[in-house]
Design a protein around this motif. Sequence first.
Motif, PDB file in Angstrom:
ATOM      1  N   UNK A 151       0.798  -1.208   0.000  1.00 24.02           N
ATOM      2  CA  UNK A 151       0.000   0.000   0.000  1.00 24.02           C
ATOM      3  C   UNK A 151       0.834   1.262   0.000  1.00 24.02           C
ATOM      4  N   UNK A 152       0.162   2.393   0.178  1.00 22.53           N
ATOM      5  CA  UNK A 152       0.828   3.685   0.165  1.00 22.53           C
ATOM      6  C   UNK A 152       1.741   3.870   1.375  1.00 22.53           C
ATOM      7  N   UNK A 153       2.700   4.778   1.201  1.00 16.79           N
ATOM      8  CA  UNK A 153       3.714   5.046   2.220  1.00 16.79           C
ATOM      9  C   UNK A 153       3.716   6.537   2.516  1.00 16.79           C
ATOM     10  N   UNK A 154       3.682   6.895   3.795  1.00 20.36           N
ATOM     11  CA  UNK A 154       3.889   8.276   4.206  1.00 20.36           C
ATOM     12  C   UNK A 154       5.394   8.484   4.324  1.00 20.36           C
ATOM     13  N   UNK A 155       5.948   9.340   3.474  1.00 21.33           N
ATOM     14  CA  UNK A 155       7.389   9.602   3.478  1.00 21.33           C
ATOM     15  C   UNK A 155       7.639  10.954   4.131  1.00 21.33           C
ATOM     16  N   UNK A 156       8.448  10.948   5.184  1.00 24.52           N
ATOM     17  CA  UNK A 156       8.755  12.154   5.953  1.00 24.52           C
ATOM     18  C   UNK A 156      10.245  12.453   5.838  1.00 24.52           C
ATOM     19  N   UNK A 157      10.557  13.716   5.589  1.00 24.35           N
ATOM     20  CA  UNK A 157      11.949  14.174   5.557  1.00 24.35           C
ATOM     21  C   UNK A 157      12.106  15.244   6.636  1.00 24.35           C
ATOM     22  N   UNK A 158      12.828  14.902   7.707  1.00 25.91           N
ATOM     23  CA  UNK A 158      13.050  15.826   8.812  1.00 25.91           C
ATOM     24  C   UNK A 158      14.339  16.587   8.552  1.00 25.91           C
ATOM     25  N   UNK A 159      14.246  17.904   8.463  1.00 28.72           N
ATOM     26  CA  UNK A 159      15.416  18.729   8.193  1.00 28.72           C
ATOM     27  C   UNK A 159      15.584  19.815   9.230  1.00 28.72           C
ATOM     28  N   UNK A 160      16.726  20.463   9.183  1.00 32.79           N
ATOM     29  CA  UNK A 160      17.004  21.531  10.131  1.00 32.79           C
ATOM     30  C   UNK A 160      16.179  22.773   9.895  1.00 32.79           C
ATOM     31  N   UNK A 161      15.683  22.964   8.651  1.00 35.41           N
ATOM     32  CA  UNK A 161      14.863  24.141   8.349  1.00 35.41           C
ATOM     33  C   UNK A 161      13.383  23.809   8.197  1.00 35.41           C
ATOM     34  N   UNK A 162      13.074  22.647   7.613  1.00 35.45           N
ATOM     35  CA  UNK A 162      11.679  22.243   7.419  1.00 35.45           C
ATOM     36  C   UNK A 162      11.522  20.745   7.657  1.00 35.45           C
ATOM     37  N   UNK A 163      10.313  20.345   8.004  1.00 34.60           N
ATOM     38  CA  UNK A 163       9.924  18.939   8.051  1.00 34.60           C
ATOM     39  C   UNK A 163       8.866  18.764   6.976  1.00 34.60           C
ATOM     40  N   UNK A 164       9.116  17.836   6.049  1.00 38.34           N
ATOM     41  CA  UNK A 164       8.273  17.694   4.863  1.00 38.34           C
ATOM     42  C   UNK A 164       7.663  16.303   4.800  1.00 38.34           C
ATOM     43  N   UNK A 165       6.526  16.195   4.125  1.00 39.94           N
ATOM     44  CA  UNK A 165       5.886  14.897   3.985  1.00 39.94           C
ATOM     45  C   UNK A 165       5.079  14.789   2.706  1.00 39.94           C
ATOM     46  N   UNK A 166       4.950  13.577   2.193  1.00 42.17           N
ATOM     47  CA  UNK A 166       4.112  13.291   1.042  1.00 42.17           C
ATOM     48  C   UNK A 166       3.706  11.828   1.106  1.00 42.17           C
ATOM     49  N   UNK A 167       2.753  11.452   0.282  1.00 39.48           N
ATOM     50  CA  UNK A 167       2.342  10.060   0.163  1.00 39.48           C
ATOM     51  C   UNK A 167       2.929   9.482  -1.123  1.00 39.48           C
ATOM     52  N   UNK A 168       3.561   8.313  -1.005  1.00 37.59           N
ATOM     53  CA  UNK A 168       4.115   7.603  -2.153  1.00 37.59           C
ATOM     54  C   UNK A 168       3.348   6.309  -2.368  1.00 37.59           C
ATOM     55  N   UNK A 169       3.283   5.855  -3.626  1.00 36.67           N
ATOM     56  CA  UNK A 169       2.826   4.484  -3.841  1.00 36.67           C
ATOM     57  C   UNK A 169       4.020   3.545  -3.698  1.00 36.67           C
ATOM     58  N   UNK A 170       3.795   2.261  -3.855  1.00 31.59           N
ATOM     59  CA  UNK A 170       4.863   1.286  -3.613  1.00 31.59           C
ATOM     60  C   UNK A 170       6.029   1.455  -4.576  1.00 31.59           C
ATOM     61  N   UNK A 171       5.784   2.078  -5.739  1.00 31.20           N
ATOM     62  CA  UNK A 171       6.853   2.293  -6.714  1.00 31.20           C
ATOM     63  C   UNK A 171       7.636   3.574  -6.442  1.00 31.20           C
TER      64      UNK A 171
ATOM     65  N   UNK B   5       1.030  16.411  12.573  1.00 26.70           N
ATOM     66  CA  UNK B   5       0.304  17.428  11.808  1.00 26.70           C
ATOM     67  C   UNK B   5       0.398  17.172  10.304  1.00 26.70           C
ATOM     68  N   UNK B   6       1.590  16.762   9.845  1.00 29.12           N
ATOM     69  CA  UNK B   6       1.761  16.475   8.417  1.00 29.12           C
ATOM     70  C   UNK B   6       0.911  15.277   7.989  1.00 29.12           C
ATOM     71  N   UNK B   7       0.808  14.289   8.874  1.00 31.06           N
ATOM     72  CA  UNK B   7       0.067  13.068   8.546  1.00 31.06           C
ATOM     73  C   UNK B   7      -1.438  13.307   8.525  1.00 31.06           C
ATOM     74  N   UNK B   8      -1.883  14.329   9.264  1.00 26.80           N
ATOM     75  CA  UNK B   8      -3.313  14.609   9.350  1.00 26.80           C
ATOM     76  C   UNK B   8      -3.857  14.994   7.972  1.00 26.80           C
ATOM     77  N   UNK B   9      -4.991  14.430   7.627  1.00 29.52           N
ATOM     78  CA  UNK B   9      -5.678  14.715   6.358  1.00 29.52           C
ATOM     79  C   UNK B   9      -4.957  14.190   5.131  1.00 29.52           C
ATOM     80  N   UNK B  10      -3.884  13.412   5.320  1.00 30.60           N
ATOM     81  CA  UNK B  10      -3.245  12.756   4.184  1.00 30.60           C
ATOM     82  C   UNK B  10      -4.125  11.588   3.724  1.00 30.60           C
ATOM     83  N   UNK B  11      -4.028  11.190   2.433  1.00 28.58           N
ATOM     84  CA  UNK B  11      -4.713   9.973   2.003  1.00 28.58           C
ATOM     85  C   UNK B  11      -4.220   8.766   2.809  1.00 28.58           C
TER      86      UNK B  11
END
Length: 245
Positions: free
Chosen positions: A3-23, A50-56
């Motif tokens: 299934x889908x994956x929540x990908x999080x990138x924690x950085x010193x300036x921003x914390x980012x997130x998106x949803x990826x498919x298995x590919x 907060x980033x995960x909230x309302x994500x698919x």
Amino acid sequence: MDGNILAIDIGGSHIKGTILNAAGDPQTEYKKIVTPPQATAPIVIDIVRQLAKDMPAYDKVSVGFPGYVRNGIVYTAPNLFPTISGEIPLGQQIADQLKKPVRLVNDADQLGLGVVSGKGFELAVTLGTGFGTALLIDGYLLPHLELAHHPISKGRDYDVYIGAKALTKAGKKKWNKRMVKVLAVLKTVFNYDRLYIGGGNIDKLEIPLENNIIRFSNRDGIKGGARLWQLDDKYHISTNHPAGH
């Protein structure tokens, strides 16, 4: 689990997130939240929530973290948790918060997985708040080295020499001269087949690059969040499951 994956990138300036498919294809636009000064683990976990909230819908979570990570445990994080003492089981804490299995690795390792060709000995580096590095052979991560803390000039490590603060203090012209030296050292030490270079300050890099040095964007690297789940445990990538699961 495909299934889908929540990908999080924690950085010193921003914390980012998106949803990826298995590919590894993004299913949503990036969401990002500014990383506050003097961040702590509870603050970072709350931002991830907060980033995960309302994500698919998603089945699992990949997290890239700027520090030394082993088996989901954070041991060092000089550019994020400067006063860290002891071990922080951040992977387990995020799993418990989101109620999903989590794989947490060094942020450069996750980005590196997303951009390398998977052929030969490859090195991925990120130019951001600090200097991130990942080593891979035939697409598989090698044990993580905190190369950023190795001295490069007059007792200064890579983070101090070419990190974001150095760019601001020294200026772009001098910083680029330093990058010439750093790239020469990396070539001599690692004898890589290819070097991938990205991060938040990649647009400040104005020096000519050899043919086997490839620029990449964090958007390219986020695909590593899917690749992370294709590696089995023998590659030292452990999975943190929510408590009670």
